[in-house]
Enzyme design. Sequence first.
Site: not given
Length: 311
Positions: A26-27, A108
């Site tokens: 998770m960014v 993504c």
Amino acid sequence: MAEERTYLKPMTLFETKDLVTICAPMVRYSKLAFRSLVRKYGCDLCFTPMIISDSFIQSIRARHSDFTTSHSDRPLIVQFAASSGEDWAKAAQIVAPYCDGVDLNCGCPQRWAMAEGYGACLIHKPHLLADMVRLTRAELPQDFTVSVKIRLHKDVRRTVEMARQIEAAGASFLTVHGRTQDQRGGVPVNLEAIADIKAALTIPVVANGDIRSLDDAFRVKDITKVDGVMSAQGLLENPAMFSGATSTPLECVKEWVRTSLSLGTPFSTFHHHLIYMMEKSLCRAERRYFNGLGSTSGVLAYLSEKYTMEF
């Protein structure tokens, strides 16, 4: 000299556990402090946030910024965005001494990522994807995992065929986010498609998407027969989810405060995690007030007053 920590490596987890529980990449969020937290509550395996491989290779500053770990942060998989096998393999060799595997982000859906040749655009280039896996696999020890995280094609048969190519190229396991690149969280995951992919492969398969509780995890396992489940949003809202907790326990909130402050977590990350964890336990007015706090001292004072926490 510190003693070597004993832990189960990813493939051993798949071999010995009925269901492997995994923290998704998770960014901004799946960094060291949060990984340390979820490991205390039943999470078997953690992924780093996605790291751009070419800048990671070229810049020492990027390496220090993007990848932080610790002696106890295992088993750990580092996820990269890459558009060539050479970049992915070089980045993998840099992190190999500090983790247990690398993963290629082919899921993504953000436009910037696909414009750079990263993320979900790779599922439309199965031969390139297989070559990337083959090249990276050849450069690393056999007990070091090389995996891929994908989304679905609109025609699931294409995804099944691509998954077979990924397996034949030497991938250790495959994670499937059960939506297409155009679908978002409001669309239920396609569990039937994940089941078809699992049935077509011999390597472990991990299901990703709509895992918001331990009950969800076992329901998905029953339907798809996967070997593991990966959660993002569910763990953000309840880091103790994989322990069976139905909401974030107060002790988990306290543990987050202790862990994140001891590791020097930036305020925005420290605060945002608490916003996720406490959303369901606060009324609207309390959420508005808490979400607007602008300092660590303000957050600690609020927690101390509302929950009689001591820090």
